[in-house]
Design a protein around this motif. Sequence first.
Motif: not given
Lengths: 152, 472
Positions: A44, A47-48, A50-51, A100, A117, A120-123
């Motif tokens: 992902n 997601g990564y 984003y982290q 969150k 969506e 996926e972003l927040m995993d």
Amino acid sequence: MKEAGPRLKQGLIASFGGETGREATAEALSYAWANWSRIEVMENPAGYVYQVGRNWARRAERRQARRVRSEAASSWGVGHTEMPLVEPGLLPALGRLSEKQRIAAVLVHGFGWSLTEVAELMDVSVGSVHKHAERGLSKLRKTLGAQVDANR
Amino acid sequence: MPTVETQLRELARHLDTEFTDIEVEELTPPGVVSPVGPPGLYQPSRRRLPPWVVFVGTAVLVLIFVGGVALLTRTFGGESQPPVAPTEESLIDVEFADIPPFRATYSVSGYPEGSAAATADVSYGGPGRGFRLEALEGRPDFLYVTRSALPGGLCEGGMSVWDGELLGIYIGCEPEEEFLVESTGSEFEPLGYLGWHTQGWTADGGSWQEFCRGVDHEELPVEVLAGRTALGIRCIGTRDDFRVWVDAETGLVLKLADSRGEPAWPSDFEATTVEYDPAFASDIFLVEAPPGVTDGRFAPNAEQGTGSEEEPDTSGLTAFDFSASLGDLGLAEGEIAPPFSGPLLDGSTFDLTELRGQPVLIMLWADWCPPCTDSLAPFQAVADQWADRVEFVSVLTLDSTPEIAAGIVEKQDFTVPVVIDLTDSLWNPLGIPGFVLLDEEGRAIAGFLGTAGDDPESAAQTLNYLLEQFLG
């Protein structure tokens, strides 16, 4: 990842507010570019990345907290433009949500992202996003005393 | 007034238009040239390396080569090397739950005078007790205790904050919840940092590597700081460089270096002295309000921090006032519960007024709230114990899903009636779980917000204590 930049920005701004979110986006995309060969093979990548931005923003927030005596909500800055349709209490109320809940509520109900969506972003799972979004919205309603939007 | 959804959409529209100035140039680290760019992301133009970069790079390679040869010569030439502490199982890698309890007097340098807890008494009591910090210099009235160390604590990760008076208390269950305080102050203090990280570790099962998640990291050479072996890690960001050293034995933060600290409010600090007390009394984790502070929100089972089999000495504790806590549930003492009826989970109908003539203990809960579902078993146990004198009812509320709740109830063999009140029409609590005791006339006489205890046994004790206190 075609729309990664704008969506990443929305995600990080939803989570950390305009100023910090914007900087975190730049930081994350910069890192993504420099390390793309490693990131692109991940399960992902969005997601990564984003982290990466989230991690940077959290450290930035802590630095800010050490410098300024202020309520947590004030760091959720959105710029200086007037927003006539937005109650003054909304921003402090958003600041009091968990991260969150805030990101889920703003992305789902504000930016109109689908639960998938955001998940996926927040995993996290779609169900988890749903819970966070609805709990965030519920808390906002309680704080603001607003009515449920019957049109949605 | 616009609805919340409308306001959020307006806010999103504003955010989308207000922050559109992220430029490609800003995203491209100088000197980075890669033929493999993220497709559709931001493609910088390819550039040739400037001659000076080539020169410097060549020089660096030569130096690395020479250094490597020297190292090999020393290694295989029989010269002794200084011992290096093992790092494979260091605290850098280990979850905080594995750290043994400790208490230390801790002094740091690097902060403006009066802006930090220059000398502090810091303690860690292990899982379930959490942390305690009391500043000895700088802010003599500053006390910081993790919520899990508090009697009747809700969830790990929260804290109460005192600054001469109680500024606030954290009641959320998620580590990202904000503290409900007026001001946490701008001062950095060591254990706050430690606690901050521990929150993340508790939630994510992480470590300092987790803290670096998303950026590269490297373990730093072992150092001796304030007489203690310190393990260090560096998080390497593209514009950020964060280094932290922790005590190899206790995890206490001994040194911090942050490349983006501001001169006026430096982030960096270093421990100057650390004196451990291996025989500290564990009752330090009992929470005593500082002089002048009166607050009655702590549950009565405060003895859990002592680790003692003997009857706890709670004389120094602030008594818990169940009646005063009704306010947290949006109720006034003596207020008649409003007429309330609704469907039960089993399909029948519930009417609160039918229970007049007997005391009623009501639990508000939601299926998505772990502390709530953890409270079902002790609530059931107390219901069985008091069945002949008290009616017990649970109210499913706050965005719950009855189908999910039904599964939980069945799994836990929870037989107390479950009323479905998804619109919070009964009460409007600040949070859940919540407990309200009504007398025979339907008047609210006691209650509190939050779990009754950290484990089923202590939760049942608290509920029994409440009933005994009010019903004899």
